[in-house]
Every structure is written in C-alpha cells, then in structure tokens.
Design a protein around this motif. Sequence first.
Motif, PDB file in Angstrom:
ATOM      1  N   UNK A  11     -16.523 -67.991  24.924  1.00  0.00           N
ATOM      2  CA  UNK A  11     -16.821 -68.366  26.292  1.00  0.00           C
ATOM      3  C   UNK A  11     -16.039 -67.766  27.232  1.00  0.00           C
ATOM      4  N   UNK A  12     -14.764 -67.681  27.069  1.00  0.00           N
ATOM      5  CA  UNK A  12     -13.844 -66.578  27.921  1.00  0.00           C
ATOM      6  C   UNK A  12     -13.152 -65.678  27.145  1.00  0.00           C
ATOM      7  N   UNK A  13     -13.096 -64.425  27.641  1.00  0.00           N
ATOM      8  CA  UNK A  13     -12.902 -63.313  26.656  1.00  0.00           C
ATOM      9  C   UNK A  13     -11.771 -62.361  27.220  1.00  0.00           C
ATOM     10  N   UNK A  14     -11.132 -62.861  28.713  1.00  0.00           N
ATOM     11  CA  UNK A  14     -10.116 -62.212  29.303  1.00  0.00           C
ATOM     12  C   UNK A  14      -9.339 -63.165  29.984  1.00  0.00           C
ATOM     13  N   UNK A  15      -8.035 -63.006  30.406  1.00  0.00           N
ATOM     14  CA  UNK A  15      -7.360 -64.056  31.063  1.00  0.00           C
ATOM     15  C   UNK A  15      -6.281 -63.236  31.978  1.00  0.00           C
ATOM     16  N   UNK A  16      -6.220 -63.835  33.057  1.00  0.00           N
ATOM     17  CA  UNK A  16      -5.090 -63.217  34.316  1.00  0.00           C
ATOM     18  C   UNK A  16      -4.088 -64.479  34.393  1.00  0.00           C
ATOM     19  N   UNK A  24      -3.610 -64.622  44.472  1.00  0.00           N
ATOM     20  CA  UNK A  24      -4.773 -63.641  43.807  1.00  0.00           C
ATOM     21  C   UNK A  24      -6.102 -64.127  43.918  1.00  0.00           C
ATOM     22  N   UNK A  25      -6.887 -62.972  44.589  1.00  0.00           N
ATOM     23  CA  UNK A  25      -8.308 -63.427  44.612  1.00  0.00           C
ATOM     24  C   UNK A  25      -9.239 -62.837  43.609  1.00  0.00           C
ATOM     25  N   UNK A  30     -14.301 -59.300  38.484  1.00  0.00           N
ATOM     26  CA  UNK A  30     -13.022 -59.872  38.113  1.00  0.00           C
ATOM     27  C   UNK A  30     -13.101 -61.657  38.547  1.00  0.00           C
ATOM     28  N   UNK A  31     -14.529 -62.008  38.453  1.00  0.00           N
ATOM     29  CA  UNK A  31     -14.653 -63.334  38.947  1.00  0.00           C
ATOM     30  C   UNK A  31     -14.137 -64.141  38.001  1.00  0.00           C
ATOM     31  N   UNK A  32     -13.265 -65.352  38.376  1.00  0.00           N
ATOM     32  CA  UNK A  32     -12.628 -66.331  37.563  1.00  0.00           C
ATOM     33  C   UNK A  32     -13.769 -67.463  37.238  1.00  0.00           C
ATOM     34  N   UNK A  33     -13.982 -67.634  35.828  1.00  0.00           N
ATOM     35  CA  UNK A  33     -14.871 -68.790  35.233  1.00  0.00           C
ATOM     36  C   UNK A  33     -14.454 -70.061  35.072  1.00  0.00           C
ATOM     37  N   UNK A  34     -12.932 -69.763  35.162  1.00  0.00           N
ATOM     38  CA  UNK A  34     -12.536 -71.251  34.530  1.00  0.00           C
ATOM     39  C   UNK A  34     -10.914 -71.150  34.751  1.00  0.00           C
ATOM     40  N   UNK A  79      -0.796 -70.562  36.780  1.00  0.00           N
ATOM     41  CA  UNK A  79      -2.096 -70.430  36.137  1.00  0.00           C
ATOM     42  C   UNK A  79      -2.562 -69.460  35.559  1.00  0.00           C
ATOM     43  N   UNK A  80      -3.420 -69.825  34.524  1.00  0.00           N
ATOM     44  CA  UNK A  80      -4.214 -68.796  33.955  1.00  0.00           C
ATOM     45  C   UNK A  80      -5.679 -68.877  34.005  1.00  0.00           C
ATOM     46  N   UNK A  81      -6.112 -67.853  34.731  1.00  0.00           N
ATOM     47  CA  UNK A  81      -7.653 -67.820  35.306  1.00  0.00           C
ATOM     48  C   UNK A  81      -8.332 -66.905  33.938  1.00  0.00           C
ATOM     49  N   UNK A  82      -9.339 -67.749  33.565  1.00  0.00           N
ATOM     50  CA  UNK A  82     -10.287 -67.445  32.355  1.00  0.00           C
ATOM     51  C   UNK A  82     -11.389 -66.487  33.068  1.00  0.00           C
TER      52      UNK A  82
END
Length: 84
Positions: A11-16, A24-25, A30-34, A79-82
């Motif tokens: 469902x999520x394939x990259x983490x910031x 961070x925007x 680069x939209x955050x999905x979770x 925070x980890x943005x997915x």
Amino acid sequence: MAIPDIQALGDYNRVTKVNSSTTVAFSGSNAGAGFIVEHVGNVTIHAAMGGSIPGTALLVDTVYPIGVKKVEIAASGIVYVLHR
C-alpha cells in the motif's frame, strides 16, 4: 511475459523520515498518503484537504492512512510519512 522494472507491491512503497526541528511540505509526486509517529512531542500533522492534528492526539507506532500536506516538528518529535 516481461516483468516490469518497478514493482510497487504494498500500500505504501516509500518513506520519508521527518526529524525534530523540521517542517516538510508534501505535494504532487511527493504527496503523503499516511504517516506513523515515533515520538509525539511537538508534532503537528496538516491533512491534505485541510485541518491539523496535534501529535498529542496520536498513538505512537500506529499507521494513520490520512493524506499529509505538511509535518511541523519543534524541538522533539519524529514522524514517518508514507508514500504510495
């Protein structure tokens, strides 16, 4: 049959990772999905379609499938943005 070079399997394939004392925007590709909060102190999550959530209202180590527009963290917090 050819196998594609990129296989997005989850469902999520990259983490910031967003560290303390950082804002961070997230938008466009680069939209955050979770997100997941590791440390809730001084954290504010801004939702993609408006509104914000203070870190103190969140549980640590929980996946929140809420679109993220911006993460603001003061002196402490992680925070980890997915991303999809």
